[in-house]
Scaffold this active site. Structure first.
Site, PDB file in Angstrom:
ATOM      1  N   LYS A 197      36.084  39.842  60.218  1.00  0.00           N
ATOM      2  CA  LYS A 197      37.045  39.023  60.955  1.00  0.00           C
ATOM      3  C   LYS A 197      37.420  39.790  62.226  1.00  0.00           C
ATOM      4  CE  LYS A 197      41.226  38.565  61.809  1.00  0.00           C
ATOM      5  NZ  LYS A 197      41.160  38.107  63.202  1.00  0.00           N
ATOM      6  N   PRO A 198      36.814  39.399  63.352  1.00  0.00           N
ATOM      7  CA  PRO A 198      37.140  40.100  64.597  1.00  0.00           C
ATOM      8  C   PRO A 198      38.481  39.617  65.138  1.00  0.00           C
ATOM      9  CG  PRO A 198      35.521  38.366  65.005  1.00  0.00           C
ATOM     10  CD  PRO A 198      35.830  38.327  63.530  1.00  0.00           C
ATOM     11  N   GLY A 248      43.339  48.620  63.655  1.00  0.00           N
ATOM     12  CA  GLY A 248      44.345  47.869  64.399  1.00  0.00           C
ATOM     13  C   GLY A 248      45.646  48.635  64.427  1.00  0.00           C
ATOM     14  N   GLU A 270      42.351  52.487  60.203  1.00  0.00           N
ATOM     15  CA  GLU A 270      42.270  53.238  61.469  1.00  0.00           C
ATOM     16  C   GLU A 270      43.328  52.648  62.376  1.00  0.00           C
ATOM     17  OE1 GLU A 270      40.167  55.700  61.816  1.00  0.00           O
ATOM     18  OE2 GLU A 270      38.736  55.363  60.201  1.00  0.00           O
TER      19      GLU A 270
HETATM   20  P1  NAD Z   1      46.506  44.214  65.437  1.00  0.00           P
HETATM   21  O1  NAD Z   1      46.972  45.019  64.290  1.00  0.00           O
HETATM   22  O2  NAD Z   1      47.443  43.263  66.056  1.00  0.00           O
HETATM   23  O3  NAD Z   1      45.211  43.372  65.063  1.00  0.00           O
HETATM   24  C1  NAD Z   1      44.050  43.965  64.525  1.00  0.00           C
HETATM   25  C2  NAD Z   1      43.327  42.938  63.677  1.00  0.00           C
HETATM   26  O4  NAD Z   1      44.162  42.611  62.571  1.00  0.00           O
HETATM   27  C3  NAD Z   1      43.030  41.625  64.393  1.00  0.00           C
HETATM   28  O5  NAD Z   1      41.769  41.156  63.992  1.00  0.00           O
HETATM   29  C4  NAD Z   1      44.120  40.703  63.871  1.00  0.00           C
HETATM   30  O6  NAD Z   1      43.758  39.340  63.876  1.00  0.00           O
HETATM   31  C5  NAD Z   1      44.258  41.209  62.451  1.00  0.00           C
HETATM   32  N1  NAD Z   1      45.542  40.880  61.813  1.00  0.00           N
HETATM   33  C6  NAD Z   1      46.703  40.492  62.380  1.00  0.00           C
HETATM   34  N2  NAD Z   1      47.628  40.248  61.428  1.00  0.00           N
HETATM   35  C7  NAD Z   1      47.044  40.492  60.245  1.00  0.00           C
HETATM   36  C8  NAD Z   1      47.480  40.438  58.891  1.00  0.00           C
HETATM   37  N3  NAD Z   1      48.708  40.066  58.575  1.00  0.00           N
HETATM   38  N4  NAD Z   1      46.614  40.776  57.912  1.00  0.00           N
HETATM   39  C9  NAD Z   1      45.360  41.172  58.222  1.00  0.00           C
HETATM   40  N5  NAD Z   1      44.879  41.228  59.478  1.00  0.00           N
HETATM   41  C10 NAD Z   1      45.709  40.907  60.481  1.00  0.00           C
HETATM   42  O7  NAD Z   1      45.964  45.281  66.499  1.00  0.00           O
HETATM   43  P2  NAD Z   1      45.401  44.995  67.957  1.00  0.00           P
HETATM   44  O8  NAD Z   1      46.558  44.670  68.831  1.00  0.00           O
HETATM   45  O9  NAD Z   1      44.252  44.061  67.885  1.00  0.00           O
HETATM   46  O10 NAD Z   1      44.797  46.433  68.335  1.00  0.00           O
HETATM   47  C11 NAD Z   1      45.552  47.434  68.931  1.00  0.00           C
HETATM   48  C12 NAD Z   1      45.994  48.475  67.916  1.00  0.00           C
HETATM   49  O11 NAD Z   1      44.866  48.970  67.227  1.00  0.00           O
HETATM   50  C13 NAD Z   1      46.639  49.679  68.558  1.00  0.00           C
HETATM   51  O12 NAD Z   1      47.749  50.081  67.789  1.00  0.00           O
HETATM   52  C14 NAD Z   1      45.554  50.738  68.491  1.00  0.00           C
HETATM   53  O13 NAD Z   1      46.011  52.071  68.516  1.00  0.00           O
HETATM   54  C15 NAD Z   1      44.871  50.397  67.215  1.00  0.00           C
HETATM   55  N6  NAD Z   1      43.507  50.908  67.201  1.00  0.00           N
HETATM   56  C16 NAD Z   1      43.186  51.936  66.360  1.00  0.00           C
HETATM   57  C17 NAD Z   1      41.903  52.467  66.375  1.00  0.00           C
HETATM   58  C18 NAD Z   1      41.514  53.626  65.480  1.00  0.00           C
HETATM   59  O14 NAD Z   1      40.330  53.885  65.315  1.00  0.00           O
HETATM   60  N7  NAD Z   1      42.464  54.353  64.910  1.00  0.00           N
HETATM   61  C19 NAD Z   1      40.947  51.936  67.223  1.00  0.00           C
HETATM   62  C20 NAD Z   1      41.314  50.887  68.055  1.00  0.00           C
HETATM   63  C21 NAD Z   1      42.590  50.371  68.038  1.00  0.00           C
END
Ligand code: NAD
EC number: 1.2.1.-
Length: 534
Positions: A197-198, A248, A270
């Protein structure tokens, strides 16, 4: 109208401009979405460089997730029966296909993210490197191993690694190719099927990457992509998966962990970071300033590993700040296909507002904007200048919260102990950077930093690209590791098979248990004393 030609580009380079239009680029990709029967709502995907919706995709439902898992599970058995070397062939071909389709991939990534082309290119390199690394090593990593038996010569013990089954991957928008695919590669090579799920903001990149995997020979049913929204799809995905790989925000990671806890599903998380850099008095100031400008503003700071706090030794603070501000101000901003652009757009209006809010709050809390701090609608609707702040107090919001944008604070420190204390003054622990001429001292200090990766004389790329070494976060930055053996083993269940020959674990006939207990005690004493038996 050719999409990319319509964008504002700093220092355009005509020969690098794409002639493809946005409908061409994403045309047909929707066919890669797995849905069950029935009508689906659709959601718009925006091109941040233009602030316009360029396509629509189905908002999948929990029933679609269930269908995707059913189909993936059915396909997984035949795939896991194939020898690892045969599975690896797909990923060697995938490596090559990435480069054959490089321009198109870069265009799709740029279309959905608005990032600079060089940062899109880093994603292609990363996924190719991951495919090559695991394709040539999976067979040996997955080989069964002899382990020391309970009673040497009597117990023959082996360790086997079995695929977990079906892996659920949830990925973010900031590196939509890398963070969708680089975990899928080892998951598939370990013999699993995958449901991905991207992020709803960048699903076309994931669909394009999956299409290339099928073209490289991956059976279609082994990888399913469901598009749509996390709050609706997250729970059913975690509940159905045998392993969950989430990248995320920390906030969402906690939600995923709660669901995984309910279903006792193993997972890697992550998450975010508030990554520090330390510039020691013996550092090459120019090199540190340039390296940190790249490390803070790569992908417009929307990089989990990006540096958001810089601590500089007081003796070189003024000199460093001057050089760092110069490096920051000379960055070429743009949103087009030229490789000369050094920093692109933020991903959305919502994210731009968050970055603006962070800088405004910092100023209210006493910080000074040394350079940047402005939106740049002349370049792109969501472009924000690379921004350097000083005077960010340890109690300030900007000190603690991840901005995930092109914003960094610089402050001074008196000695190594203070630098380490301040670097560790965070709930996160993803990445850190130390700049010094004394690399041995740099490595000593690295061991005292609570972060999953520490780069000496680099910001993040040295550790990230060391594919053989594990990568992940401490503290609120996550659980588990990607890359290296560790990044493959998480997608396996280890199984120990011990074969007992001769004597059983019981008192031999005719001997009292009292005597047998003495014999066992004596055996333990012997094993403690003889090096070969320890
Ligand atoms: P996010 O947590 O908002 O979303 C990430 C993914 O989770 C998306 O696909 C989203 O649709 C999904 N999601 C949203 N709500 C959910 C739920 N309730 N249950 C399951 N999945 C859900 O993050 P973002 O804004 O897309 O990405 C930015 C964040 O990701 C930043 O905090 C960044 O530091 C982190 N990040 C971490 C790494 C790592 O390797 N540690 C790499 C890249 C980004």
């Amino acid at each position: 109208m050719p999409y990319l030609q319509a964008m504002t580009v700093s220092e355009p380079s005509g020969s690098e401009r794409s002639e493809r239009t946005s409908p061409d680029l994403i045309d047909g990709l929707e066919a890669g979405v797995t849905t069950a029967d029935g009508h689906r709502e659709r959601f718009g995907v925006e091109a941040p460089a233009r602030g316009e919706v360029v396509g629509h995709l189905p908002a999948c439902t929990p029933a679609d997730v269930e269908a995707a898992f059913d189909r993936a599970e059915t396909a997984a058995d035949a795939w896991s029966d194939r020898p690892p070397a045969e599975r690896a062939e797909v990923f060697v071909r995938y490596h090559d296909r990435l480069f054959e389709n490089r321009e198109e991939l870069l265009d799709v990534i740029q279309l959905e993210t608005g990032k600079a082309r060089r940062h899109a290119h880093a994603e292609v390199l990363d996924v190719a490197m991951t495919a090559r690394y695991y394709a040539y090593r999976a067979e040996s990593f997955l080989e069964s191993e002899r382990r020391r038996g309970a009673l040497p010569g009597v117990t023959a013990t082996e360790l086997h690694r079995h695929p977990v089954g079906t892996v659920g991957v949830i990925s973010p928008w900031n590196y939509p190719l890398t963070l969708s695919i680089s975990d899928i590669v080892p998951a598939l090579l370990a013999g699993n099927a995958v449901v991905l799920k991207p992020s709803e903001e960048t699903s076309y990149t994931a669909l394009k990457a999956a299409e290339l995997l099928y073209e490289a020979g991956l059976p279609r049913e082994l990888l399913h992509v469901v598009t749509g929204f996390g709050p609706e799809l997250g729970e059913p995905l975690v509940a159905a998966a045998d392993y969950v790989c989430f990248t995320g925000s920390t906030e969402t990671g906690r939600i995923v962990a709660r669901t995984a806890g309910e279903t006792l599903t193993d997972c890697s998380l992550e998450l975010g970071g508030k990554n520090p850099a330390i510039v020691r008095p013996d550092a090459d100031v120019e090199r540190a300033a340039e390296g940190l400008a790249r490390g803070c503003f790569a992908n417009a700071g929307q990089l989990c590993l990006a540096i958001e706090r810089i601590y500089v030794h007081e003796s070189i603070r003024t000199r460093f700040l001057e050089a760092f501000v110069d490096a920051t101000e000379s960055m070429r901003l743009g949103v087009g296909p030229s490789f000369d652009v050094e920093m692109g757009s933020l991903s959305s209006e919502k994210h731009l507002s968050k970055v603006e809010r962070h800088v405004e709050a910092a100023e209210r809390e006493g910080a000074t904007v040394v350079t940047g701090g402005q939106t740049r609608p002349d370049v792109g609707p969501y472009v924000y200048e690379p921004t350097v702040l000083t005077g960010v107090d340890e109690s300030a919001t900007l000190h603690d919260e991840e901005t995930f944008g092109p914003v960094v604070s610089v402050s001074g420190y008196a000695d190594d102990d203070e630098a380490i204390r301040r670097a560790n003054d965070t709930e996160y622990g993803l990445n850190a950077s130390i700049w010094t001429d004394d690399t041995e001292r740099g490595r000593e200090l690295a061991a005292r930093i609570e972060a999953g990766t520490v780069n000496v004389n680099e910001s993040y790329a040295a550790a990230w690209a060391s594919m053989d070494a594990p990568m992940g976060g401490m503290g609120d930055s996550g659980i588990g590791r990607r890359h290296g053996k560790e990044g493959l083993f998480r997608f396996t269940e280890s199984q120990t098979v011990a074969t007992q020959r001769g004597p059983q674990f019981a008192a031999p006939g005719g001997i009292s248990y009292r005597l047998y207990a003495k014999l066992l005690d004596a055996t333990m004493a012997l094993q403690r004393r003889v090096p070969g038996l320890r």
